[in-house]
Motif scaffolding. Structure first.
Motif, short mmCIF file in Angstrom:
data_model
loop_
_atom_site.label_atom_id
_atom_site.label_comp_id
_atom_site.label_asym_id
_atom_site.label_seq_id
_atom_site.Cartn_x
_atom_site.Cartn_y
_atom_site.Cartn_z
N GLY A 70 0.82 -1.20 0.00
CA GLY A 70 0.00 0.00 0.00
C GLY A 70 0.85 1.25 0.00
N GLN A 71 0.68 2.09 -1.00
CA GLN A 71 1.46 3.32 -1.12
C GLN A 71 0.60 4.56 -1.04
N PRO A 122 -1.46 2.18 -10.81
CA PRO A 122 -0.23 2.15 -11.61
C PRO A 122 0.68 3.34 -11.35
N GLU A 123 0.10 4.53 -11.12
CA GLU A 123 0.95 5.71 -10.89
C GLU A 123 1.74 5.58 -9.59
N TYR A 167 4.49 -4.45 -7.48
CA TYR A 167 3.45 -5.46 -7.70
C TYR A 167 2.09 -4.78 -7.61
N LYS A 168 1.13 -5.32 -8.34
CA LYS A 168 -0.22 -4.78 -8.30
C LYS A 168 -0.91 -5.14 -6.99
N THR A 169 -0.66 -6.35 -6.47
CA THR A 169 -1.32 -6.77 -5.24
C THR A 169 -0.29 -7.17 -4.18
N HIS A 170 -0.71 -7.06 -2.93
CA HIS A 170 0.17 -7.46 -1.84
C HIS A 170 0.40 -8.97 -1.85
#
Length: 152
Positions: free
Chosen positions: A20-21, A50-51, A65-68
């Motif tokens: 999580g960003q 994506p950003e 990665y798209k998911t944790h």
């Protein structure tokens, strides 16, 4: 536990994966980790946007990665910072602990005591640290609460 963790940290640079960003993952955790490169290296970041992944790749030079869950499967780090949306804190922490990673859980770690108990059980079973994070612990209200607890 604190003394052991401090000793553990002193022995190596910990490789960190951040799940999580958003505000907490980027503005609190990543920002602080970058101030102590002799202790921590951000090597992986997961975020649906994506950003945010692109920003993490550029700023940290890390894998994204798209998911944790994809990040946990890939591994290559010692510590997971769970800064997923609040409702996912219990599940994300349990998954990280079960995957064999020390885990910092952003607040609230859990809304229900039963969920927190499951997190603690996963920590004990895995032998990995579960570290609930509270970034307000030096605010006057929290200091007063601590004084009250310490007074009995």
């Amino acid at each position: 536990m604190g003394c052991y963790w401090s000793t553990y940290m002193a022995e190596q640079i910990l490789k960190v994966g951040i799940a999580g960003q958003g505000r907490s993952g980027f503005d609190i955790h990543a920002r602080w980790l970058r101030t102590v490169p002799q202790k921590y290296q951000i090597v992986a970041v997961a975020d649906l946007l994506p950003e945010r992944r692109n920003q993490a790749r550029q700023e940290f030079g890390c894998r994204v990665y798209k998911t944790h869950t994809d990040m946990l499967r890939a591994g290559g780090f010692d510590l997971v910072i769970n800064a997923l949306p609040s409702l996912l804190h219990p599940l994300g922490s349990i998954q990280a602990l079960n995957a064999g990673f020390h885990t910092v859980s952003e607040k609230p770690s859990a809304v229900k005591v039963a969920d927190f108990d499951k997190m603690v059980a996963a920590s004990r079973k895995s032998g990995k640290f579960l570290l609930p994070f509270q970034n307000s612990r030096f605010q006057p209200a929290f200091i007063k609460i601590r004084e009250l607890f310490d007074s009995g």
